[in-house]
Scaffold this active site. Structure first.
Site, mmCIF file in Angstrom:
data_model
loop_
_atom_site.group_PDB
_atom_site.id
_atom_site.type_symbol
_atom_site.label_atom_id
_atom_site.label_comp_id
_atom_site.label_asym_id
_atom_site.label_seq_id
_atom_site.Cartn_x
_atom_site.Cartn_y
_atom_site.Cartn_z
ATOM 1 N N ARG A 102 0.824 -1.222 0.000
ATOM 2 C CA ARG A 102 0.000 0.000 0.000
ATOM 3 C C ARG A 102 0.853 1.264 0.000
ATOM 4 N NH1 ARG A 102 -5.205 -0.525 2.526
ATOM 5 N NH2 ARG A 102 -6.098 -2.440 1.732
ATOM 6 N N ARG B 44 -2.947 7.001 1.553
ATOM 7 C CA ARG B 44 -3.394 8.226 2.237
ATOM 8 C C ARG B 44 -2.352 8.886 3.129
ATOM 9 N NH1 ARG B 44 -8.875 5.644 4.302
ATOM 10 N NH2 ARG B 44 -7.309 4.031 4.594
ATOM 11 N N ARG C 191 -7.035 12.650 -4.380
ATOM 12 C CA ARG C 191 -8.283 12.128 -3.806
ATOM 13 C C ARG C 191 -9.270 13.233 -3.408
ATOM 14 N NH1 ARG C 191 -11.171 9.761 -2.582
ATOM 15 N NH2 ARG C 191 -11.151 8.303 -0.861
ATOM 16 N N ASP D 109 -7.356 -1.925 -6.960
ATOM 17 C CA ASP D 109 -7.842 -2.577 -5.746
ATOM 18 C C ASP D 109 -8.231 -4.009 -6.059
ATOM 19 O OD1 ASP D 109 -8.574 -1.774 -2.811
ATOM 20 O OD2 ASP D 109 -10.086 -3.186 -3.492
ATOM 21 N N TYR E 44 -14.738 -11.490 0.667
ATOM 22 C CA TYR E 44 -15.404 -10.178 0.553
ATOM 23 C C TYR E 44 -16.774 -10.309 -0.085
ATOM 24 C CZ TYR E 44 -11.580 -7.267 2.221
ATOM 25 O OH TYR E 44 -10.648 -6.660 3.012
HETATM 26 O O1 CP3 Z 1 0.031 -1.097 -2.566
HETATM 27 C C1 CP3 Z 1 -0.340 -0.142 -3.278
HETATM 28 O O2 CP3 Z 1 0.070 1.017 -3.134
HETATM 29 C C2 CP3 Z 1 -1.290 -0.431 -4.440
HETATM 30 C C3 CP3 Z 1 -2.659 -0.206 -4.206
HETATM 31 C C4 CP3 Z 1 -3.543 -1.158 -3.414
HETATM 32 C C5 CP3 Z 1 -4.742 -0.699 -2.817
HETATM 33 N N1 CP3 Z 1 -5.425 -1.777 -2.349
HETATM 34 C C6 CP3 Z 1 -5.182 0.703 -2.794
HETATM 35 C C7 CP3 Z 1 -6.200 1.119 -1.800
HETATM 36 C C8 CP3 Z 1 -3.456 -2.527 -3.191
HETATM 37 C C9 CP3 Z 1 -2.354 -3.499 -3.569
HETATM 38 C C10 CP3 Z 1 -4.670 -2.910 -2.547
HETATM 39 C C11 CP3 Z 1 -5.012 -4.297 -2.207
HETATM 40 C C12 CP3 Z 1 -6.113 -4.552 -1.280
HETATM 41 N N2 CP3 Z 1 -7.342 -3.942 -1.250
HETATM 42 C C13 CP3 Z 1 -6.108 -5.570 -0.302
HETATM 43 C C14 CP3 Z 1 -4.995 -6.544 -0.076
HETATM 44 C C15 CP3 Z 1 -3.890 -5.940 0.671
HETATM 45 C C16 CP3 Z 1 -4.145 -5.824 2.126
HETATM 46 O O3 CP3 Z 1 -4.144 -4.680 2.603
HETATM 47 O O4 CP3 Z 1 -4.327 -6.847 2.774
HETATM 48 C C17 CP3 Z 1 -7.349 -5.526 0.367
HETATM 49 C C18 CP3 Z 1 -7.778 -6.414 1.510
HETATM 50 C C19 CP3 Z 1 -8.126 -4.517 -0.248
HETATM 51 C C20 CP3 Z 1 -9.538 -4.132 0.037
HETATM 52 C C21 CP3 Z 1 -9.582 -2.740 0.516
HETATM 53 N N3 CP3 Z 1 -9.499 -1.637 -0.309
HETATM 54 C C22 CP3 Z 1 -9.692 -2.281 1.845
HETATM 55 C C23 CP3 Z 1 -9.782 -3.178 3.065
HETATM 56 C C24 CP3 Z 1 -9.693 -0.880 1.790
HETATM 57 C C25 CP3 Z 1 -9.833 0.080 2.934
HETATM 58 C C26 CP3 Z 1 -8.432 0.286 3.417
HETATM 59 C C27 CP3 Z 1 -8.261 1.483 4.273
HETATM 60 O O5 CP3 Z 1 -7.114 1.660 4.688
HETATM 61 O O6 CP3 Z 1 -9.234 2.215 4.525
HETATM 62 C C28 CP3 Z 1 -9.533 -0.496 0.437
HETATM 63 C C29 CP3 Z 1 -9.433 0.871 -0.090
HETATM 64 C C30 CP3 Z 1 -8.080 1.233 -0.602
HETATM 65 N N4 CP3 Z 1 -7.357 0.470 -1.477
HETATM 66 C C31 CP3 Z 1 -7.367 2.437 -0.336
HETATM 67 C C32 CP3 Z 1 -6.189 2.373 -1.094
HETATM 68 C C33 CP3 Z 1 -5.120 3.414 -1.203
HETATM 69 C C34 CP3 Z 1 -7.833 3.593 0.535
HETATM 70 C C35 CP3 Z 1 -8.775 4.381 -0.326
HETATM 71 C C36 CP3 Z 1 -8.878 5.822 0.036
HETATM 72 O O7 CP3 Z 1 -9.651 6.138 0.948
HETATM 73 O O8 CP3 Z 1 -8.221 6.655 -0.616
#
Ligand code: CP3
Length: 345
Positions: free
Chosen positions: A23, A27, A36, A72, A147
């Site tokens: 990630r 943010r 964003r 995502d 999910y």
């Molecule tokens: O690593 C990177 O920089 C690439 C981008 C990436 C995102 N999601 C961006 C994101 C990757 C590789 C993911 C994978 C992902 N998404 C996973 C597997 C990795 C892990 O963390 O276990 C999972 C479970 C998800 C599902 C998901 N998407 C969740 C649980 C959330 C909320 C996370 C949070 O911190 O609130 C997201 C949203 C998400 N995906 C964000 C980002 C940058 C936050 C979105 C925002 O509010 O801007």
């Protein structure tokens, strides 16, 4: 020559350990927040120029050794007819899969709904220096299914486990549909220029051993086999709390395993031997402390890597949004300046 990160994933001798952060575009970064402020999360994922721009931010700021395409794991659920939204506070499945009949609405992926991801990859391959790897990714089948059933993030994924116990045939059917959908999605990313793939099985650790062995491991193998003999190297993240499943995860044929922060790195190396490379696993909360402590903990982590092995330095899970960017930089710097005894120059 292939990038350092790629050579480390396939087990070639390397001059130093490469590093990136799960990630890493997110943010905690000012440029990401600026984008964003004007663009919803899903629109960002679906606008290749913007997605490529935010992917590059941690490369430009910290010089990480690999970029991971900004997207995502739930975009594929959406492409399969299971609609996803990202309201504040995490993902939401609009109509979760709760009955065997619901499984019938999970169709083959509509490639046009995820095309933006491979388009982002193509832009990045042109932008990124040749010395950096470009990581494509997807969920692993079980985490995608979890999910779809649960409807969002959950502590224990009770509904998912119950579904597997009550409706084994429908559960197996759903796992198969997801595994088969991920193969063309991942292939498209490699054809566009991703030179390594990562499969995120974030919730793989919540299943009892019997269910894990019956569903999770064969489904990962199905994806890896489906990618074909000429596939790029694959890193598998078996999930938070999946330490007991290391040997099984190593048996799937992937090149590397990504470990969460609870796993003892030295012990993990002893358990998997030469079968796979390892990635991880600094506790992401350490990046909320001080640069001095980050350097010390990073050195401690890397000193557990057996002599002569290249390690894919990373965090044990996603970077936290409270992380000061300079602390992320201190982590990357600490890895890149760690001298390897007897390394090729
Ligand atoms: O690593 C990177 O920089 C690439 C981008 C990436 C995102 N999601 C961006 C994101 C990757 C590789 C993911 C994978 C992902 N998404 C996973 C597997 C990795 C892990 O963390 O276990 C999972 C479970 C998800 C599902 C998901 N998407 C969740 C649980 C959330 C909320 C996370 C949070 O911190 O609130 C997201 C949203 C998400 N995906 C964000 C980002 C940058 C936050 C979105 C925002 O509010 O801007």
């Amino acid at each position: 020559m292939k990038p350092l990160f790629h050579r480390t994933v396939i087990g070639e001798p390397v001059e130093r350990h490469p590093v990136w952060m799960m990630r890493q575009a997110g943010r905690y970064l000012p440029g990401y927040m600026q984008v964003r402020a004007k663009t919803s999360f899903l629109d960002l994922c679906r606008t290749p120029e913007l997605a490529a721009q935010v992917t590059m931010e941690p490369i430009e700021l910290f010089d990480a050794d690999a970029a991971i395409v900004f997207a995502d794991i739930l975009l594929t659920a959406d492409a399969m007819g299971v609609e996803v939204a990202f309201p504040h506070g995490g993902p939401k499945i609009i109509e979760p899969i709760r009955t065997p009949q619901d499984v019938e609405r999970v169709h083959e992926p509509d490639a046009s709904r995820v095309r933006a991801v491979s388009e982002t990859v193509a832009i990045l391959r042109k932008t990124l220096p040749e010395t950096k790897s470009l990581i494509g990714f997807s969920a692993a089948p079980f985490t995608l299914v979890a999910y779809m059933i649960e409807g969002g993030t959950s502590r224990d994924f009770n509904l998912t486990r119950l579904f597997a116990h009550e409706h084994p045939a429908a559960f197996g059917d759903l796992m198969g549909r997801c595994a088969d959908a991920l193969v063309p999605y991942l292939k498209e990313q490699t054809e566009a220029g991703a030179d390594v793939l990562q499969l995120f099985d974030t919730w793989g650790g919540i299943l009892a051993p019997e269910l894990h062995a019956r569903y999770v491991i064969p489904s990962v193998q199905r994806v890896v086999d489906g990618l074909g003999a000429d596939r790029v190297p694959v890193i598998y993240f078996p999930g938070i709390g999946a330490e007991a499943r290391l040997e099984a995860a190593a048996s799937t044929g992937v090149e590397a395993l990504s470990l969460d922060w609870r796993t003892d790195l030295g012990a993990a190396y002893a358990r998997v031997g030469d079968r796979v490379r390892l990635q991880g696993n600094l506790d992401p909360t350490i990046l909320l402390t001080t640069p001095e402590n980050i350097r010390e903990q990073t050195r401690k982590m890397l000193s557990q890597v057996p002599a002569g092995r290249g390690h894919l330095a990373n965090l044990g899970h996603g970077i936290l949004k409270e992380t000061p960017p300079e602390n992320a930089g201190a982590f990357v710097e600490a890895v890149q300046s760690f001298a390897l005894a007897g390394a090729p120059a």
